[in-house]
Motif scaffolding. Structure first.
Motif, PDB file in Angstrom:
ATOM      1  N   ALA A  14       0.839  -1.204   0.000  1.00 53.19           N
ATOM      2  CA  ALA A  14       0.000   0.000   0.000  1.00 53.19           C
ATOM      3  C   ALA A  14       0.870   1.248   0.000  1.00 53.19           C
ATOM      4  CB  ALA A  14      -0.902  -0.005   1.223  1.00 53.19           C
ATOM      5  N   SER A  15       0.444   2.259  -0.761  1.00 55.04           N
ATOM      6  CA  SER A  15       1.135   3.545  -0.757  1.00 55.04           C
ATOM      7  C   SER A  15       0.625   4.402   0.393  1.00 55.04           C
ATOM      8  CB  SER A  15       0.900   4.284  -2.079  1.00 55.04           C
ATOM      9  OG  SER A  15       1.573   3.652  -3.130  1.00 55.04           O
ATOM     10  N   ALA A  16       1.451   5.389   0.780  1.00 56.08           N
ATOM     11  CA  ALA A  16       1.046   6.294   1.855  1.00 56.08           C
ATOM     12  C   ALA A  16       0.103   7.354   1.287  1.00 56.08           C
ATOM     13  CB  ALA A  16       2.282   6.950   2.464  1.00 56.08           C
ATOM     14  N   LEU A  17      -1.183   7.067   1.299  1.00 56.15           N
ATOM     15  CA  LEU A  17      -2.209   7.987   0.817  1.00 56.15           C
ATOM     16  C   LEU A  17      -3.366   7.967   1.807  1.00 56.15           C
ATOM     17  CD1 LEU A  17      -2.292   6.704  -2.867  1.00 56.15           C
ATOM     18  CD2 LEU A  17      -1.307   8.862  -2.124  1.00 56.15           C
ATOM     19  N   TYR A  18      -4.078   9.076   1.910  1.00 52.28           N
ATOM     20  CA  TYR A  18      -5.232   9.099   2.811  1.00 52.28           C
ATOM     21  C   TYR A  18      -6.261   8.069   2.359  1.00 52.28           C
ATOM     22  CZ  TYR A  18      -3.470  13.847   3.693  1.00 52.28           C
ATOM     23  OH  TYR A  18      -2.690  14.933   3.979  1.00 52.28           O
ATOM     24  N   ASN A  19      -6.940   7.475   3.313  1.00 48.71           N
ATOM     25  CA  ASN A  19      -8.082   6.595   3.037  1.00 48.71           C
ATOM     26  C   ASN A  19      -7.742   5.516   2.005  1.00 48.71           C
ATOM     27  OD1 ASN A  19      -9.879   8.302   4.686  1.00 48.71           O
ATOM     28  ND2 ASN A  19      -9.493   9.789   3.061  1.00 48.71           N
ATOM     29  N   PHE A  34     -11.945  -5.730  -1.570  1.00 50.58           N
ATOM     30  CA  PHE A  34     -11.037  -4.741  -0.986  1.00 50.58           C
ATOM     31  C   PHE A  34     -10.249  -4.074  -2.114  1.00 50.58           C
ATOM     32  CE2 PHE A  34     -11.628  -8.107   2.116  1.00 50.58           C
ATOM     33  CZ  PHE A  34     -11.824  -7.432   3.308  1.00 50.58           C
ATOM     34  N   ALA A  35     -10.038  -2.763  -2.019  1.00 54.49           N
ATOM     35  CA  ALA A  35      -9.216  -2.050  -2.999  1.00 54.49           C
ATOM     36  C   ALA A  35      -8.142  -1.255  -2.274  1.00 54.49           C
ATOM     37  CB  ALA A  35     -10.082  -1.112  -3.840  1.00 54.49           C
ATOM     38  N   VAL A  36      -6.876  -1.439  -2.693  1.00 54.81           N
ATOM     39  CA  VAL A  36      -5.745  -0.750  -2.076  1.00 54.81           C
ATOM     40  C   VAL A  36      -4.834  -0.216  -3.182  1.00 54.81           C
ATOM     41  CG1 VAL A  36      -3.765  -0.977  -0.525  1.00 54.81           C
ATOM     42  CG2 VAL A  36      -5.816  -2.336  -0.111  1.00 54.81           C
ATOM     43  N   VAL A  37      -4.418   1.047  -3.076  1.00 57.84           N
ATOM     44  CA  VAL A  37      -3.588   1.665  -4.106  1.00 57.84           C
ATOM     45  C   VAL A  37      -2.108   1.410  -3.831  1.00 57.84           C
ATOM     46  CG1 VAL A  37      -2.878   3.853  -5.156  1.00 57.84           C
ATOM     47  CG2 VAL A  37      -5.278   3.485  -4.519  1.00 57.84           C
ATOM     48  N   HIS A  38      -1.391   0.993  -4.880  1.00 55.28           N
ATOM     49  CA  HIS A  38       0.068   0.905  -4.851  1.00 55.28           C
ATOM     50  C   HIS A  38       0.601   1.729  -6.028  1.00 55.28           C
ATOM     51  CE1 HIS A  38       4.140  -0.938  -4.871  1.00 55.28           C
ATOM     52  NE2 HIS A  38       4.017  -0.770  -6.165  1.00 55.28           N
ATOM     53  N   ALA A  39       1.173   2.887  -5.767  1.00 53.74           N
ATOM     54  CA  ALA A  39       1.748   3.766  -6.805  1.00 53.74           C
ATOM     55  C   ALA A  39       0.780   3.946  -7.977  1.00 53.74           C
ATOM     56  CB  ALA A  39       3.107   3.263  -7.232  1.00 53.74           C
ATOM     57  N   ASN A  40       1.021   3.272  -9.105  1.00 54.92           N
ATOM     58  CA  ASN A  40       0.134   3.445 -10.259  1.00 54.92           C
ATOM     59  C   ASN A  40      -0.750   2.220 -10.509  1.00 54.92           C
ATOM     60  OD1 ASN A  40       2.184   1.805 -10.993  1.00 54.92           O
ATOM     61  ND2 ASN A  40       2.535   2.714 -13.001  1.00 54.92           N
ATOM     62  N   VAL A  41      -0.958   1.428  -9.455  1.00 50.30           N
ATOM     63  CA  VAL A  41      -1.735   0.194  -9.571  1.00 50.30           C
ATOM     64  C   VAL A  41      -2.794   0.167  -8.463  1.00 50.30           C
ATOM     65  CG1 VAL A  41      -1.605  -2.326  -9.382  1.00 50.30           C
ATOM     66  CG2 VAL A  41       0.250  -1.077 -10.490  1.00 50.30           C
ATOM     67  N   VAL A  42      -3.980  -0.370  -8.778  1.00 45.99           N
ATOM     68  CA  VAL A  42      -4.954  -0.644  -7.717  1.00 45.99           C
ATOM     69  C   VAL A  42      -5.013  -2.158  -7.513  1.00 45.99           C
ATOM     70  CG1 VAL A  42      -7.322  -0.370  -6.911  1.00 45.99           C
ATOM     71  CG2 VAL A  42      -6.345   1.321  -8.466  1.00 45.99           C
ATOM     72  N   ASN A  43      -4.754  -2.588  -6.279  1.00 46.05           N
ATOM     73  CA  ASN A  43      -4.894  -4.000  -5.937  1.00 46.05           C
ATOM     74  C   ASN A  43      -6.337  -4.279  -5.556  1.00 46.05           C
ATOM     75  OD1 ASN A  43      -2.097  -5.100  -5.866  1.00 46.05           O
ATOM     76  ND2 ASN A  43      -1.825  -3.429  -4.410  1.00 46.05           N
ATOM     77  N   LEU A  44      -6.970  -5.203  -6.251  1.00 45.20           N
ATOM     78  CA  LEU A  44      -8.329  -5.598  -5.903  1.00 45.20           C
ATOM     79  C   LEU A  44      -8.296  -7.038  -5.390  1.00 45.20           C
ATOM     80  CD1 LEU A  44     -10.274  -4.269  -9.036  1.00 45.20           C
ATOM     81  CD2 LEU A  44     -10.086  -3.203  -6.796  1.00 45.20           C
ATOM     82  N   THR A 305       3.759   0.210  12.038  1.00 41.23           N
ATOM     83  CA  THR A 305       3.026   0.425  10.792  1.00 41.23           C
ATOM     84  C   THR A 305       2.499   1.853  10.719  1.00 41.23           C
ATOM     85  OG1 THR A 305       2.319  -1.876  10.861  1.00 41.23           O
ATOM     86  CG2 THR A 305       1.111  -0.415   9.378  1.00 41.23           C
ATOM     87  N   GLN A 306       2.842   2.531   9.624  1.00 46.63           N
ATOM     88  CA  GLN A 306       2.220   3.826   9.348  1.00 46.63           C
ATOM     89  C   GLN A 306       0.901   3.526   8.667  1.00 46.63           C
ATOM     90  OE1 GLN A 306       5.842   5.695   7.532  1.00 46.63           O
ATOM     91  NE2 GLN A 306       4.539   7.499   7.687  1.00 46.63           N
ATOM     92  N   ILE A 307      -0.195   3.603   9.412  1.00 46.09           N
ATOM     93  CA  ILE A 307      -1.478   3.180   8.853  1.00 46.09           C
ATOM     94  C   ILE A 307      -1.959   4.190   7.824  1.00 46.09           C
ATOM     95  CG2 ILE A 307      -3.872   2.616   9.411  1.00 46.09           C
ATOM     96  CD1 ILE A 307      -2.797   1.849  12.213  1.00 46.09           C
ATOM     97  N   CYS A 308      -2.408   3.700   6.680  1.00 45.47           N
ATOM     98  CA  CYS A 308      -2.931   4.613   5.663  1.00 45.47           C
ATOM     99  C   CYS A 308      -4.385   4.324   5.314  1.00 45.47           C
ATOM    100  CB  CYS A 308      -2.045   4.602   4.425  1.00 45.47           C
ATOM    101  SG  CYS A 308      -1.709   3.001   3.749  1.00 45.47           S
TER     102      CYS A 308
ATOM    103  N   LEU B 171       7.557  11.231  -1.784  1.00 44.77           N
ATOM    104  CA  LEU B 171       8.857  10.645  -1.448  1.00 44.77           C
ATOM    105  C   LEU B 171       8.696   9.224  -0.914  1.00 44.77           C
ATOM    106  CD1 LEU B 171      10.583  13.756   0.195  1.00 44.77           C
ATOM    107  CD2 LEU B 171      11.216  12.660  -1.958  1.00 44.77           C
ATOM    108  N   LEU B 172       7.673   9.007  -0.106  1.00 48.63           N
ATOM    109  CA  LEU B 172       7.441   7.651   0.419  1.00 48.63           C
ATOM    110  C   LEU B 172       7.127   6.684  -0.721  1.00 48.63           C
ATOM    111  CD1 LEU B 172       5.427   8.386   3.702  1.00 48.63           C
ATOM    112  CD2 LEU B 172       7.715   7.395   3.538  1.00 48.63           C
ATOM    113  N   THR B 173       6.406   7.156  -1.736  1.00 49.97           N
ATOM    114  CA  THR B 173       6.140   6.310  -2.900  1.00 49.97           C
ATOM    115  C   THR B 173       7.441   6.008  -3.641  1.00 49.97           C
ATOM    116  OG1 THR B 173       3.966   7.310  -3.106  1.00 49.97           O
ATOM    117  CG2 THR B 173       4.780   6.107  -5.029  1.00 49.97           C
TER     118      THR B 173
END
Lengths: 336, 386
Positions: A14-19, A34-44, A305-308, B171-173
């Motif tokens: 998971a990327s560090a993004l809100y919600n 479940f949907a989780v964003v990783h950089a330019n990909v969405v994990n479903l 864990t930095q929870i996002c 940066l974290l990304t």
């Protein structure tokens, strides 16, 4: 109160993004998506309720010119309308809407990007389904785009642009109690902490502006007319949406809060922050003095864990799920 | 996401590079090993001065400050290597690899742990203060750093907390899925065996925040009518003072200070270990050389000058140095938490080259196929030859 269950593995972290977690529960098929964003990909991931079957899918943000660097995704969330469920993905380039399983893209809205890059980043962030047929999405310019969604087909239209925010929109939420008795339908939040409370319709109507204090509101919810807002200071505030009256202020977390969620049937509130804590609260309407009480119920420390992302998995708050930066799993907790 | 990350990446990773180079070159000076002879105090100072002179030059920084996307790891590694090679020193590919790993993990740690997003600026100031200390004998360079610091202050201090959060998230990304273990972190219990960082649940809350644990209820006229405390599971205190965001002053945070300083220039501090799975993963992240970035790279390279030196590395009279000699690596294992892990690393030190070559080959293929005649290719090709 809650205990940790077996985690769900993700194809990428998971990327560090809100919600940065969205949950869709499909009762007829006994499935949870479940949907989780990783950089330019969405994990479903879809998980069967018995926990035996998982299926994975990855969505690439492949819009725009492929030759340039692929755009990073800011948020992915399901929008549940009475007639259909859509998966909405926002990025630096625009807004994509998919069928709920991510199989078919039904709509694409490109953001205006200047020829030469300016210092101001451009992206869309903040997603909410409102009433019968609206999907609202926030933009970095502060605009809120209102899309009119037909009950089927791809004839989605941009019906209105709401321009009350001057800072980048951070999050958006619609009334989640399911009751029609509350006037306010939608609340939008921005980087200055400003909250705008809206009534939906042919023309969206601004009901109230609740000023911020120059601190980002990173996550917001609307339940039974009460706005619940979480801030970079680690605080949570409860406002009456229509009047802007402050009911309560909670010093909830030691770091930036990344996610809030409400279990609409029980009034349980979930908050999660960079400080690695998830907390469960209980909201209790107190009609005798026109207020809402909040009480603290439960803490969970997700070590290192930095929870996002943090979301309840059902309307009662019986179970919740958590994602963290750099973590390739969804951690689940259920009530003991 | 944010288009303002590049100056911060360069100053902080460059700062870490200078800390490490200073410490390694001091160590080289102290060893009796005559094979590595020739690294006198004067040589070390010359290397430091040359690099600092380029890194903090106005033209270079102003180019970095143009709004632009974050580079790929590949491009950034190239740029930092070029920066190191603006001096008389020449690094072999193993040293460059290890150096880049150390810089990466140090800055990732600092971004991940800084209490509020705005503190990235304090981390940068700590690096600039630290580098200024390294070249304090040279008034021209001290001046240059002061000027650079003013540029950074001018560009970043007006930004809102939300914009800083976006910079931090970008940066974290950039550093996502990089889990290289660093012995100094492991030894200090700042890092776990899986490469994740230890997140404390105590200490001070960021300036401007409240210690968690209190609910205040208000009446309709805005008066507090009741307070209730709750148990938080952490133990936090209020910060004593806010940090200085000026050219000098108390930065409060220790993130970004020279952790290889005088007291601890022992070789084990710069030990890294990585698993092979990690290497693949990280290269995946940086597998899309942005064509835009390639043009920018050429420009930056020109600003650094000495293009011709690059073509004749090793034959230009530059002084070769192996920053992390293998005999020291073996000594290091006694400090390691998990010996077997570090044994693997020592083998890997050889393997890294083949891995890189493989990746480099992939890159050349891809580039040649997709973008024939692109000018930026020259630089990327050079990068591959590192």
């Amino acid at each position: 109160m809650y205990h940790r269950e077996k985690s769900i593995q993700l194809k990428s972290s998971a990327s560090a993004l809100y919600n940065n977690l969205s949950v869709l529960r499909l009762a007829p098929r006994s499935l949870t998506h479940f949907a989780v964003v990783h950089a330019n990909v969405v994990n479903l991931v879809s998980a069967s309720w018995d926990g035996l079957n998982y299926s994975h899918r990855q969505l690439q943000s492949k819009e725009g010119n492929v030759a340039t660097s692929s755009s990073l995704i800011m948020q992915a969330a399901w929008c549940v309308l009475p007639s259909r469920d859509l998966l909405v993905v926002t990025s630096q380039k625009g807004i994509q809407m998919y069928e709920s399983d991510g199989s078919i893209m039904v709509y694409w809205h490109a953001l205006d990007t200047p020829e030469t890059p300016t210092a101001k980043a451009i992206f869309a962030r903040g997603i909410a389904a409102v009433r019968d047929k609206y999907i609202c999405v926030g933009v970095s310019s502060g605009a809120v785009l209102v899309f009119d969604v037909p009950s089927k087909g791809s004839n989605i239209t941009l019906s209105e642009v709401l321009e009350e925010h001057t800072e980048a929109v951070t999050d958006m939420a619609s009334e989640c109690s399911g009751s029609a008795e509350y006037i306010a339908d939608l609340v939008s939040a921005d980087d200055s902490g400003l909250l705008c409370v809206w009534k939906s319709g042919g023309d969206f109507q601004l009901l109230n502006k609740i000023p911020g204090f120059d601190m980002s509101c990173s996550s917001v919810k609307l339940w039974k007319g009460t706005v619940i807002a979480a801030y970079g200071t680690g605080q949570i505030r409860l406002y009456e949406g229509v009047t802007g009256i402050l009911h309560a202020e909670v010093n909830a977390h030691a770091r930036w809060i990344y996610s809030l969620d409400i279990a609409p049937f029980t009034g349980l509130l979930l908050s999660a922050a960079e400080d690695s804590f998830v907390r469960v609260w209980h909201l209790n309407p107190a009609p005798e003095n026109n207020s809402v009480e909040i009480e603290h119920l439960y803490n969970e420390c997700v070590t290192d864990t930095q929870i996002c992302g943090a979301k309840f998995c059902d309307g009662d708050g019986y179970a919740f799920a958590v994602t963290g930066y750099d973590l390739s799993e969804i951690i689940r907790y259920t009530q003991a | 996401m944010s288009l303002r990350t590049l100056p911060l990446l360069m100053i902080n990773m460059g700062g870490e590079m200078l800390y490490i180079l200073d410490q390694r070159l001091r160590a080289q000076n102290e060893t009796d090993d005559k094979i590595q002879k020739g690294w006198s105090d004067a040589d070390r100072k010359r290397v430091m001065n040359d690099i600092v002179g380029v890194m903090f030059s106005k033209a270079f920084l102003e180019e970095l400050m143009q709004p632009q996307d974050t580079y790929s790891h590949q491009a950034l590694r190239y740029l930092l290597t070029r920066l190191a090679h603006t001096s008389i020193m020449r690094l072999n590919s193993t040293s460059i690899d290890r150096l880049y790993d150390l810089m990466t993990m140090a800055f990732k740690y600092q971004i991940a742990l800084c209490p509020r997003p705005r503190d990235i600026l304090l981390v940068s100031f700590n690096h600039m203060d630290g580098v200024r200390e390294l070249v304090k004998d040279n008034p021209r360079l001290v001046n240059l750093i002061n000027e650079a610091q003013r540029l950074i202050i001018e560009m970043f201090t007006p930004l809102s907390d939300g914009e800083f959060q976006l910079i931090r998230q970008t940066l974290l990304t950039f550093f996502q899925d990089t889990h290289i273990r660093v012995s100094v972190f492991l030894k200090e219990n700042l890092q776990n065996a899986d490469g994740s960082f230890v997140m404390p649940t105590s200490g001070t809350v960021p300036h401007g925040s409240e210690v968690p644990g209190l609910i205040r209820y208000f009446n309709t006229r805005g008066r507090v009518v009741r307070r209730r405390e709750f148990v938080t599971g952490g133990s936090y205190t209020r910060p004593v003072r806010d940090a200085s965001f000026d050219v000098s002053g108390d930065r409060v945070t220790r993130l970004g200070i020279n952790m290889y300083g005088e007291s601890s220039h022992t070789p084990e501090d710069t030990h890294t270990s990585r698993s092979s799975t990690h290497t693949c993963k990280r290269e995946q992240v940086s597998d899309e050389p942005n064509p835009l970035a390639k043009v920018e790279l050429n420009l930056l390279a020109k600003l650094m000058g000495q293009m011709e030196v690059w073509d004749s590395v090793g034959a230009d009279g530059g002084m070769g140095v192996n920053l992390f000699p293998s005999d020291q690596e073996e000594e290091d294992t006694r400090f390691s938490v998990e010996d077997e892990v570090f044994c693997v690393v020592n083998i890997q030190a050889v393997k890294v080259d083949t891995e890189l070559t493989r990746i480099a080959a992939e890159f050349t293929d891809q580039d040649a196929a997709e973008r024939p005649g692109d000018k930026g290719e020259d630089l990327l090709a050079m990068m591959d030859e590192l």
